[in-house]
Design a protein around this motif. Structure first.
Motif, PDB file in Angstrom:
ATOM      1  N   UNK A 160       4.530  -4.251  10.279  1.00 12.32           N
ATOM      2  CA  UNK A 160       4.766  -5.221   9.201  1.00 12.32           C
ATOM      3  C   UNK A 160       3.653  -5.388   8.176  1.00 12.32           C
ATOM      4  N   UNK A 161       2.450  -5.877   8.534  1.00 12.72           N
ATOM      5  CA  UNK A 161       1.457  -6.216   7.497  1.00 12.72           C
ATOM      6  C   UNK A 161       1.093  -5.083   6.542  1.00 12.72           C
ATOM      7  N   UNK A 162       0.803  -3.846   7.017  1.00  6.59           N
ATOM      8  CA  UNK A 162       0.473  -2.795   6.045  1.00  6.59           C
ATOM      9  C   UNK A 162       1.613  -2.489   5.088  1.00  6.59           C
ATOM     10  N   UNK A 163       2.847  -2.492   5.616  1.00  8.03           N
ATOM     11  CA  UNK A 163       4.008  -2.203   4.771  1.00  8.03           C
ATOM     12  C   UNK A 163       4.272  -3.360   3.822  1.00  8.03           C
ATOM     13  N   UNK A 164       3.989  -4.588   4.270  1.00  6.82           N
ATOM     14  CA  UNK A 164       4.153  -5.754   3.410  1.00  6.82           C
ATOM     15  C   UNK A 164       3.286  -5.623   2.161  1.00  6.82           C
ATOM     16  N   UNK A 165       2.031  -5.245   2.365  1.00 10.49           N
ATOM     17  CA  UNK A 165       1.113  -5.077   1.232  1.00 10.49           C
ATOM     18  C   UNK A 165       1.544  -3.890   0.378  1.00 10.49           C
ATOM     19  N   UNK A 166       1.940  -2.794   1.029  1.00  9.90           N
ATOM     20  CA  UNK A 166       2.398  -1.608   0.298  1.00  9.90           C
ATOM     21  C   UNK A 166       3.602  -1.928  -0.570  1.00  9.90           C
ATOM     22  N   UNK A 167       4.539  -2.704  -0.031  1.00 14.67           N
ATOM     23  CA  UNK A 167       5.731  -3.079  -0.786  1.00 14.67           C
ATOM     24  C   UNK A 167       5.371  -3.911  -2.013  1.00 14.67           C
ATOM     25  N   UNK A 168       4.468  -4.870  -1.838  1.00 17.25           N
ATOM     26  CA  UNK A 168       4.071  -5.732  -2.960  1.00 17.25           C
ATOM     27  C   UNK A 168       3.394  -4.915  -4.062  1.00 17.25           C
ATOM     28  N   UNK A 169       2.528  -3.989  -3.679  1.00 18.03           N
ATOM     29  CA  UNK A 169       1.873  -3.156  -4.678  1.00 18.03           C
ATOM     30  C   UNK A 169       2.876  -2.296  -5.442  1.00 18.03           C
ATOM     31  N   UNK A 170       3.944  -1.878  -4.772  1.00 21.11           N
ATOM     32  CA  UNK A 170       4.941  -1.040  -5.450  1.00 21.11           C
ATOM     33  C   UNK A 170       5.791  -1.836  -6.437  1.00 21.11           C
TER      34      UNK A 170
END
Length: 254
Positions: free
Chosen positions: A195-205
Motif C-alpha cells: 500500500x504505502x509505496x503505491x499510494x505515493x506513486x499513484x499521487x505523483x502520477x
C-alpha cells in the motif's frame, strides 16, 4: 512540441467538466489581460489552476484509504504490549517483533520486483503488472485481516489471563507463546509492501510537476489523522470496557 501536447496545455481536461466553467470567459477583452492572464483572478481561473484542482479531487478518494490503512497499522504499539504479557519461548524482546514485519516486506518487494512482476506483465500486458488501485486495495485488505487477527489473539490472551488469575496483575505473564503474534506482523509486512509505496506513486502520477510536493504532504497528513482517529477509538473502547465490567486496556496494559 506536438499539436496534441499544446492542446493539453491550453484546454482543461475532460474529467470533472463542471469545473471547466471556472476558466471559461464570455468576454475575453474584459476578463483577460493583453498577455492572456486573468484580469480578475477572483472571477476567472487559469487552465493550470483548474487542472490542479481536478488532480487534487481525483486523489482524495484514494487518499482516504491511506487513513484507513494507517489506522490498521497503528496497532503495532498495542502488539508490543501484548508481547510483554505473553510467554516468550525464544526470548525475543517485545519491541523486536517488528523485525518480522520488516523482513516480510523486504522479501516480498524483492520477489514481486524480480519474479512476480515479470509473470504478471506477461499475462496482463501492462509493464506494472497489477494496477496501482488493485495493489492499494490488496494492501488495505491485508491490513484489515491483520487487525482482525490481532483482535482474535487478544481475545484468547485476555481469556487466558482471566483463567490464570492475572486479571488484576498487569505485570503477569500469560502461558501463551508470543509467537502467536508473528502471523499478524507478517500480514502487516505484506500490507506495507503493497500500500504505502503505491499510494505515493499513484499521487505523483496524478499531480502535475508544479504540485510535486503535495503527494508526500498528503501521505504525512493521512498518518497524522490516523493517529488522532486511532486514539479516539482506543478511548471509546477503553471507556466501553470499563463501564460496569473489569477494566481492560487501562489496567491490564498500564
Amino acid at each position: 512540441m506536438t499539436i496534441l501536447a499544446i492542446m493539453k496545455l491550453l484546454l482543461p481536461s475532460e474529467s470533472l467538466r463542471w469545473l471547466n466553467k471556472a476558466c471559461i470567459t464570455k468576454d475575453a477583452e474584459r476578463d483577460l489581460n493583453p498577455d492572456g492572464s486573468p484580469s480578475n483572478p477572483g472571477v476567472i481561473c487559469t487552465v493550470d489552476q483548474v487542472n490542479s484542482v481536478k488532480a487534487f479531487l481525483r486523489v482524495i478518494p484514494m487518499w482516504s484509504t491511506a487513513i484507513m490503512f494507517s489506522i490498521c497499522t497503528n496497532q503495532l504499539s498495542f502488539s508490543t504490549l501484548q508481547a510483554n504479557t505473553m510467554n516468550d519461548t525464544f526470548e525475543i524482546p517485545a519491541g523486536s517483533f517488528i523485525v518480522f514485519m520488516i523482513f516480510t516486506a523486504m522479501v516480498w518487494v524483492a520477489f514481486y520486483d524480480r519474479v512476480l512482476l515479470l509473470l504478471l506483465a506477461r499475462h496482463t500486458g501492462s509493464p506494472n503488472g497489477l494496477s496501482s488501485k488493485v495493489r492499494m486495495g490488496i494492501g488495505l485488505l491485508l491490513a484489515c485481516v491483520a487487525t482482525a487477527m490481532a483482535a482474535i489473539i487478544e481475545s484468547i490472551r485476555r481469556g487466558r489471563a482471566i483463567d490464570e488469575g492475572l486479571e488484576n496483575n498487569p505485570c503477569g505473564v500469560v502461558k501463551l507463546s508470543a509467537m502467536w503474534l508473528v502471523p499478524q506482523y507478517t500480514l502487516l509486512g505484506l500490507a506495507e509492501a503493497f500500500n504505502p509505496p503505491v499510494q505515493i506513486e499513484f499521487c505523483y502520477s496524478q499531480f502535475p510537476k508544479s504540485m510535486s510536493s503535495i503527494p508526500m504532504a498528503l501521505f504525512e497528513l493521512a498518518m497524522a489523522m490516523s493517529s488522532l482517529v486511532g486514539s479516539l477509538l482506543v478511548n471509546i473502547v477503553d471507556g466501553a470496557a470499563t463501564k460496569g465490567v473489569q477494566e481492560w486496556m487501562s489496567r491490564v496494559f498500564s
